[in-house]
Write an enzyme that holds these catalytic residues in place. Structure first.
Site, PDB file in Angstrom:
ATOM      1  N   ARG A 196     -24.947  49.196  -3.409  1.00  0.00           N
ATOM      2  CA  ARG A 196     -25.057  49.851  -2.110  1.00  0.00           C
ATOM      3  C   ARG A 196     -25.451  48.829  -1.046  1.00  0.00           C
ATOM      4  NH1 ARG A 196     -29.229  52.580  -1.275  1.00  0.00           N
ATOM      5  NH2 ARG A 196     -30.365  52.348  -3.239  1.00  0.00           N
ATOM      6  N   CYS A 209     -34.420  55.008   7.548  1.00  0.00           N
ATOM      7  CA  CYS A 209     -34.832  54.327   6.319  1.00  0.00           C
ATOM      8  C   CYS A 209     -36.250  53.791   6.424  1.00  0.00           C
ATOM      9  CB  CYS A 209     -33.863  53.184   6.018  1.00  0.00           C
ATOM     10  SG  CYS A 209     -34.382  52.168   4.621  1.00  0.00           S
ATOM     11  N   THR A 257     -27.654  47.931   1.747  1.00  0.00           N
ATOM     12  CA  THR A 257     -28.946  48.509   2.107  1.00  0.00           C
ATOM     13  C   THR A 257     -29.469  47.946   3.425  1.00  0.00           C
ATOM     14  OG1 THR A 257     -30.098  46.826   0.798  1.00  0.00           O
ATOM     15  CG2 THR A 257     -29.575  48.920  -0.304  1.00  0.00           C
ATOM     16  N   VAL A 258     -30.405  48.675   3.998  1.00  0.00           N
ATOM     17  CA  VAL A 258     -31.156  48.208   5.152  1.00  0.00           C
ATOM     18  C   VAL A 258     -32.635  48.183   4.766  1.00  0.00           C
ATOM     19  CG1 VAL A 258     -29.543  48.945   6.928  1.00  0.00           C
ATOM     20  CG2 VAL A 258     -31.170  50.603   6.041  1.00  0.00           C
ATOM     21  N   TYR A 292     -38.949  59.415  -3.501  1.00  0.00           N
ATOM     22  CA  TYR A 292     -37.555  59.311  -3.926  1.00  0.00           C
ATOM     23  C   TYR A 292     -37.409  59.632  -5.410  1.00  0.00           C
ATOM     24  CZ  TYR A 292     -36.221  57.201   0.512  1.00  0.00           C
ATOM     25  OH  TYR A 292     -35.975  56.992   1.850  1.00  0.00           O
TER      26      TYR A 292
END
Length: 322
Positions: free
Chosen positions: A118, A50, A120-121, A184
């Site tokens: 979601r 990520c 997330t990180v 993205y």
């Protein structure tokens, strides 16, 4: 409530990808409602794939905060669940050794049992409560650079100098919209119009950055800053993942002389290359991304490109020596 399922894509009007908002956005300080700056109180959860998490890990390393903030690492391959999550299957018994959890989503639900986005990180977790207290990737590196300064190692660089703050924030905003999130928006687009709009923005901005970096070693002159960290995490993933998986294939990073030398210069800087997992990045983007227009397609892991070329001398330090 339940965590977001894998087919709940973040798609807006005209097929455009719209990234979800962060929920845990507390600041650091001594005032009520703020998070205390304290050694060994928090664990930073990340997945090396990520880019948002990677930049927090780079800054943690560069500033010496790795001595006071522990790190939990999730598998690049998402677990086969009925919702999106990250799993600690790289650890013994598939459990994070400090928090005792199998999935990052557990820390989110510990913090808010109604959390349904979601997980997330990066996610900063209070070790004692096992609750996520911060997942604001937009600002986390700023906090590490400014609010955590008392715990920086001796001789740590100032990645967020006050005299450059306005310029850094302005450039970071551009980099986020056109580059970091731009790839993205291209890769997760659900219409040709949305894809081409994002595609054009990515390469227009890369051309602009190529010219900027022909004049100076880093984005803000000869001083390494937060902006360089943010751009690097996308550049490191560009040829190995985004170029193919996200169809941003007009040019590769290695086709830009200045950007490519700049990226190698950073890769060879402690904290950058030693936290870059090319194999994990490829596994995630080709085998495990969560938005896909063909859910059941056969997925192939590419053998290339050759990442050993990241160790070739960049010549940037000599070229821009003061």
């Amino acid at each position: 409530m339940e965590l977001k399922r894998a087919n709940d894509a973040e798609i807006g009007k005209k097929g455009r990808f719209v990234r979800q908002n962060n929920q845990f956005i507390a600041t650091f300080g001594q005032e009520e409602g703020q998070l205390p700056v304290e050694a060994n109180k928090y664990r930073l959860l990340w997945a090396p794939v990520c880019p948002w998490a990677h930049r927090a890990v780079i800054v943690r390393s560069v500033l010496g905060l790795d001595k006071v903030i522990s790190l939990g690492t999730a598998d690049p391959i998402r677990p086969k669940l009925d919702h999106i999550d990250w799993a600690f299957t790289l650890d013994e018994n598939d459990v994070d050794p400090v928090l005792g959890i199998h999935y990052i989503g557990e820390a989110y639900l510990n913090a808010d049992p109604t959390y349904d986005k979601r997980p997330t990180v990066p996610a900063l977790v209070d070790i004692e409560t096992k609750k996520v207290v911060e997942n604001d990737y937009h600002n986390l590196t700023y906090y590490f650079e400014r609010d955590w300064k008392e715990l920086h190692k001796a001789g740590a660089p100032d990645l967020f100098p006050e005299e450059l703050e306005e310029e850094i924030r302005e450039l970071n905003d551009i980099i986020f919209h056109d580059i970091n999130n731009g790839v993205y928006k291209a890769g997760f687009a659900r219409s040709q119009e949305a894809y081409e709009e994002a595609y054009n923005a990515v390469f227009d901005r890369l051309d602009w950055l190529e010219e900027r970096l022909s004049q100076q070693r880093y984005l803000h002159g000869n001083q390494l800053t937060d902006s360089d960290v943010r751009l690097y995490t996308t550049l490191a993933r560009f040829d190995v993942a985004y170029y193919g998986a996200f169809h941003v294939n007009k040019r590769r990073l290695i086709d830009y002389p200045n950007l490519w030398a700049y990226a190698r210069d950073l890769y060879q800087t402690p904290g950058f290359g030693d936290t870059t997992d090319f194999d994990g990045i490829k596994k995630h983007y080709f085998l495990s991304t969560h938005i896909d227009t063909t859910e059941e397609k056969i997925k192939i892991l590419p053998k290339g490109p050759d990442t050993s070329i990241w160790l070739e001398p960049s010549g940037r330090a000599e070229k821009f020596h003061n």
